[in-house]
Design an enzyme around this catalytic site. Structure first.
Site, PDB file in Angstrom:
ATOM      1  N   HIS A 161       0.814  -1.227   0.000  1.00 53.98           N
ATOM      2  CA  HIS A 161       0.000   0.000   0.000  1.00 53.98           C
ATOM      3  C   HIS A 161       0.846   1.275   0.000  1.00 53.98           C
ATOM      4  CE1 HIS A 161      -2.854  -3.065   1.077  1.00 53.98           C
ATOM      5  NE2 HIS A 161      -2.298  -3.217   2.255  1.00 53.98           N
ATOM      6  N   CYS A 162       2.035   1.195  -0.548  1.00 51.93           N
ATOM      7  CA  CYS A 162       2.963   2.351  -0.563  1.00 51.93           C
ATOM      8  C   CYS A 162       3.196   2.891   0.844  1.00 51.93           C
ATOM      9  CB  CYS A 162       2.451   3.455  -1.490  1.00 51.93           C
ATOM     10  SG  CYS A 162       2.308   2.908  -3.201  1.00 51.93           S
ATOM     11  N   ALA A 163       3.208   1.984   1.812  1.00 50.40           N
ATOM     12  CA  ALA A 163       3.361   2.387   3.217  1.00 50.40           C
ATOM     13  C   ALA A 163       4.375   1.502   3.927  1.00 50.40           C
ATOM     14  CB  ALA A 163       2.012   2.314   3.919  1.00 50.40           C
TER      15      ALA A 163
END
Length: 128
Positions: free
Chosen positions: A80-82
């Site tokens: 999640h690009c996290a």
């Protein structure tokens, strides 16, 4: 035109009503997922967005996402690009259903039952 209609729709329902419903639905989903052996919820703050990120022991996030997709449940699986915050929780990826005011408790029940079935199948493999 469409944006105006969408804004009118949201105003008729009321932002407070939407926020309360989504919070209650998230609480319902959290209780259901937390009851499953092998599920680890990631991010459980009281006043958070209506997403229920989790991992399931014995399954990749892609496997869980695929099983849910086969039942018509759309989730995101991955990082999640996290990555920095996920690493803080000791994971590289999660399954992340996002709940909205158009979702229902019945849909959450289906999500929980699919994850329960996966957890149960993992337990059977380990015992067999």
């Amino acid at each position: 035109m469409g944006l105006g209609a969408a804004l009118d729709y949201v105003e008729r329902i009321g932002l407070e009503n939407i926020a309360r419903y989504e919070h209650d639905l998230l609480a319902y989903a959290t209780r259901g997922l937390a009851s499953i052996s092998g599920v680890r919820l990631i991010g459980t703050a009281d006043d958070k967005a209506s997403v229920a990120s989790f991992v399931l022991n014995g399954h990749t996030t892609e496997e869980v996402g695929k099983a849910l997709n086969q039942e018509g449940i759309a989730v995101r699986s991955g990082h999640h690009c996290a990555q920095p915050i996920l690493r803080r929780f000791g994971v590289e990826a999660t399954v992340r259903p996002s709940l909205a005011f158009y979702n229902t408790c019945e849909e959450v029940d289906l999500l929980v039952s699919v994850v329960q079935r996966l957890a149960w199948s993992t337990g059977r493999k380990a015992a067999g």
